[in-house]
Design a protein around this motif. Structure first.
Motif, short mmCIF file in Angstrom:
data_model
loop_
_atom_site.label_atom_id
_atom_site.label_comp_id
_atom_site.label_asym_id
_atom_site.label_seq_id
_atom_site.Cartn_x
_atom_site.Cartn_y
_atom_site.Cartn_z
N VAL A 92 0.84 -1.20 0.00
CA VAL A 92 0.00 0.00 0.00
C VAL A 92 0.88 1.25 0.00
N ALA A 93 1.94 1.26 0.78
CA ALA A 93 2.82 2.42 0.82
C ALA A 93 3.57 2.60 -0.49
N ILE A 94 3.99 1.50 -1.10
CA ILE A 94 4.72 1.58 -2.36
C ILE A 94 3.81 2.11 -3.47
N VAL A 95 2.62 1.55 -3.60
CA VAL A 95 1.69 2.00 -4.63
C VAL A 95 1.21 3.42 -4.33
N GLY A 96 1.01 3.73 -3.06
CA GLY A 96 0.60 5.08 -2.69
C GLY A 96 1.66 6.11 -3.05
N GLY A 97 2.91 5.78 -2.82
CA GLY A 97 4.00 6.70 -3.19
C GLY A 97 4.06 6.93 -4.69
N GLY A 98 3.90 5.87 -5.46
CA GLY A 98 3.89 6.01 -6.91
C GLY A 98 2.71 6.82 -7.41
N THR A 99 1.55 6.63 -6.77
CA THR A 99 0.36 7.38 -7.15
C THR A 99 0.55 8.87 -6.88
N VAL A 100 1.11 9.18 -5.73
CA VAL A 100 1.38 10.59 -5.40
C VAL A 100 2.34 11.20 -6.42
N LEU A 101 3.35 10.46 -6.82
CA LEU A 101 4.31 10.96 -7.81
C LEU A 101 3.63 11.23 -9.16
N GLY A 116 -2.05 8.42 -12.27
CA GLY A 116 -2.58 8.64 -10.92
C GLY A 116 -3.90 7.92 -10.71
N GLY A 117 -4.76 7.95 -11.74
CA GLY A 117 -6.04 7.22 -11.63
C GLY A 117 -5.84 5.73 -11.51
#
Length: 94
Positions: free
Chosen positions: A18-27, A58-59
């Motif tokens: 979740v943190a890894i995908v969340g970080g990529g999404t924020v980027l 992001g989506g």
């Protein structure tokens, strides 16, 4: 030539997906916001789709976050069920 003995595979590493995908999404969303003011210049040079590609990333990241959270919860439920079955032998179907 004799074969060397093979070793058992190590267990898979646990990661915070979740943190890894969340970080990529924020980027991806940050890249969208950064590129948006330059959309006209990018369009003049044939790269007008770049901000929209970032928005799509992001989506898709949001979909990935939903998937990772659902997967993490399913794994937790599975482990809880396995722990309950191991404690109560009457519920096991051997």
């Amino acid at each position: 030539m004799p074969k060397t003995p093979s070793h058992p595979s190590p267990p898979p590493l646990e990661a915070n997906d979740v943190a890894i995908v969340g970080g990529g999404t924020v980027l991806w969303f940050v890249a969208f916001v950064v590129l948006l003011p330059f959309w006209g210049t990018l369009s003049d040079h044939g790269h007008g789709t770049w901000p929209w590609i970032c928005l799509a990333g992001g989506g898709l990241g949001l979909i990935g976050l939903w998937y990772c959270r659902a997967r993490r919860e399913a794994i937790a439920r599975s482990r809880a069920t396995a722990g309950t079955d191991a404690e109560n032998p009457a519920t096991r179907s051997d």
